[in-house]
Structure formats: C-alpha cells, structure tokens
Design a protein around this motif. Structure first.
Motif, PDB file in Angstrom:
ATOM      1  N   VAL A  30       0.386  86.885  20.928  1.00 62.42           N
ATOM      2  CA  VAL A  30      -0.652  87.462  21.781  1.00 62.42           C
ATOM      3  C   VAL A  30      -1.802  87.932  20.890  1.00 62.42           C
ATOM      4  O   VAL A  30      -2.656  87.156  20.534  1.00 62.42           O
ATOM      5  CB  VAL A  30      -0.091  88.558  22.699  1.00 62.42           C
ATOM      6  CG1 VAL A  30      -1.159  89.053  23.660  1.00 62.42           C
ATOM      7  CG2 VAL A  30       1.134  88.074  23.454  1.00 62.42           C
ATOM      8  N   SER A  31      -1.828  89.189  20.461  1.00 58.51           N
ATOM      9  CA  SER A  31      -2.902  89.664  19.577  1.00 58.51           C
ATOM     10  C   SER A  31      -2.355  90.316  18.326  1.00 58.51           C
ATOM     11  O   SER A  31      -3.114  90.899  17.562  1.00 58.51           O
ATOM     12  CB  SER A  31      -3.793  90.648  20.340  1.00 58.51           C
ATOM     13  OG  SER A  31      -3.026  91.773  20.732  1.00 58.51           O
ATOM     14  N   VAL A  32      -1.047  90.234  18.105  1.00 57.79           N
ATOM     15  CA  VAL A  32      -0.433  90.850  16.927  1.00 57.79           C
ATOM     16  C   VAL A  32      -0.151  89.770  15.901  1.00 57.79           C
ATOM     17  O   VAL A  32       0.623  88.849  16.147  1.00 57.79           O
ATOM     18  CB  VAL A  32       0.869  91.587  17.300  1.00 57.79           C
ATOM     19  CG1 VAL A  32       1.515  92.184  16.067  1.00 57.79           C
ATOM     20  CG2 VAL A  32       0.603  92.639  18.347  1.00 57.79           C
ATOM     21  N   ALA A  33      -0.786  89.886  14.733  1.00 61.47           N
ATOM     22  CA  ALA A  33      -0.633  88.899  13.679  1.00 61.47           C
ATOM     23  C   ALA A  33       0.345  89.400  12.616  1.00 61.47           C
ATOM     24  O   ALA A  33       0.359  90.586  12.297  1.00 61.47           O
ATOM     25  CB  ALA A  33      -1.996  88.616  13.043  1.00 61.47           C
ATOM     26  N   ALA A  34       1.129  88.484  12.096  1.00 62.43           N
ATOM     27  CA  ALA A  34       2.061  88.816  11.028  1.00 62.43           C
ATOM     28  C   ALA A  34       1.892  87.804   9.907  1.00 62.43           C
ATOM     29  O   ALA A  34       1.860  86.594  10.164  1.00 62.43           O
ATOM     30  CB  ALA A  34       3.491  88.797  11.543  1.00 62.43           C
ATOM     31  N   PRO A  35       1.764  88.288   8.680  1.00 65.05           N
ATOM     32  CA  PRO A  35       1.644  87.347   7.553  1.00 65.05           C
ATOM     33  C   PRO A  35       2.973  86.632   7.319  1.00 65.05           C
ATOM     34  O   PRO A  35       4.013  87.061   7.813  1.00 65.05           O
ATOM     35  CB  PRO A  35       1.296  88.269   6.371  1.00 65.05           C
ATOM     36  CG  PRO A  35       1.864  89.596   6.746  1.00 65.05           C
ATOM     37  CD  PRO A  35       1.761  89.672   8.245  1.00 65.05           C
ATOM     38  N   PRO A  36       2.945  85.544   6.545  1.00 65.23           N
ATOM     39  CA  PRO A  36       4.205  84.859   6.245  1.00 65.23           C
ATOM     40  C   PRO A  36       5.181  85.808   5.559  1.00 65.23           C
ATOM     41  O   PRO A  36       4.749  86.715   4.832  1.00 65.23           O
ATOM     42  CB  PRO A  36       3.781  83.739   5.289  1.00 65.23           C
ATOM     43  CG  PRO A  36       2.332  83.555   5.514  1.00 65.23           C
ATOM     44  CD  PRO A  36       1.799  84.883   5.944  1.00 65.23           C
ATOM     45  N   PRO A  37       6.481  85.605   5.765  1.00 67.35           N
ATOM     46  CA  PRO A  37       7.459  86.483   5.090  1.00 67.35           C
ATOM     47  C   PRO A  37       7.423  86.282   3.588  1.00 67.35           C
ATOM     48  O   PRO A  37       6.980  85.275   3.099  1.00 67.35           O
ATOM     49  CB  PRO A  37       8.789  86.046   5.675  1.00 67.35           C
ATOM     50  CG  PRO A  37       8.567  84.741   6.324  1.00 67.35           C
ATOM     51  CD  PRO A  37       7.112  84.623   6.594  1.00 67.35           C
TER      52      PRO A  37
END
Length: 171
Positions: free
Chosen positions: A164-171
């Motif tokens: 949705v609008s929450v971004a997470a960088p690669p682990p």
C-alpha cells in the motif's frame, strides 16, 4: 554456522547461499524441503542445479511460505471482523556461476576461483494485497589452500518492496 555456508555451498543450495558454488558442481542436484510450522504455517523450497560444463553451472530455486486463513483484527471502528485473511511469500531465482581459474604467485596459490550471481523475483501477499520486488545476489568462492575455502557473498541487492504505502528495504 552463521555465514560460513557461503564458503562451502557447492550443491543445489548454492542458489540461496552463494551462487559461485554452482561452478563447482560435478552432477545434477535437486533439493526439496517441506516444513509445517506453528499455527499450520508451511514452508516449501525446491532447488535444482546443473553443471553446464567443467567450468560453469546454473541453478533454479523456488521458495514458498504460506499462512493459513486467520481472523482479521478489527474494522475502522475497532470491532472484530469476520473476514479471514491469508498470507504468503513467494520467491523464484535463477543463478549462474563461472570458474575463473587459478591465481599463482611465488608465495601462494589460490585455486578454483569462482564467481556467480542470482536474480530473484519476490512476491508477498497479505489478505489479497500484493507487493513485488526484484533482488540479486553476487558471490565469489576460492580455495585458499588445500582443504580451506573462503567465500564472499552480497545478498538481496534490489528494489524496495511496498505494501500500500509502507515501503521496506531488502532484507
């Protein structure tokens, strides 16, 4: 083993730990695992590796983590909802490795220097909302002296995954 498997992976699992190990294959290999975890969460993995010739190899890996239906927490008014959600993570990777040869000096020899890379497509889904990302791994492995191998791998180089609008960088 911490990160030590990056130096010794020379089988189908090299597609996940250090793709450079695929250049050291001497035969086809298949690796499969099925795990049923707490709350009926299941994890399946499949990897295939194949030597192309005596200097190179390739591999394919697929990983799937599945969460069975669960009750959603609450609606906008704080009341429990009756809707059941599921979740899964899916990843498919293609790997290639090449043996660069040996490095000789008057003081030491380094043999079977191999380099490899993996390109992985990742999809995560939670209650019908999906997010996709593209990751890559790059690695090297070499035999420093008889019976001692060293490896270097950089994993999950890639794009940000956004729900949705929450971004997470690669682990």
């Amino acid at each position: 083993m911490g990160g030590a498997y990056g130096a010794v992976s020379d089988d189908a699992d090299a597609t996940r730990w250090n793709p450079a190990g695929l250049a050291l294959l001497d035969r086809n290999e298949v690796d499969f695992m099925h795990l049923v975890y707490l709350a009926d969460i299941s994890y399946d993995s499949l990897a295939f590796a194949d030597p192309i010739n005596r200097l190179s190899g390739w591999g394919l890996s697929v990983d799937y983590l599945w969460q069975p239906p669960f009750d959603s927490t609450a609606n906008d008014f704080g009341q429990p909802t009756d809707a059941a959600g599921t979740g899964y993570d899916f990843a498919a990777g293609l790997s290639y490795a090449y043996n660069l040869g040996n490095y000789h000096t008057s003081d030491f020899n380094i043999s079977n220097i191999s380099a490899g890379a993996t390109l992985r497509v990742v999809q995560e889904n939670l209650s019908g909302v999906s997010a996709n990302a593209l990751y890559g791994d790059a690695g090297m492995v070499a035999e420093i002296f008889e019976g001692f191998r060293a490896g270097l791998v950089v994993q999950n180089i890639g794009t940000t995954i956004t729900f949705v609008s929450v971004a997470a960088p690669p682990p």
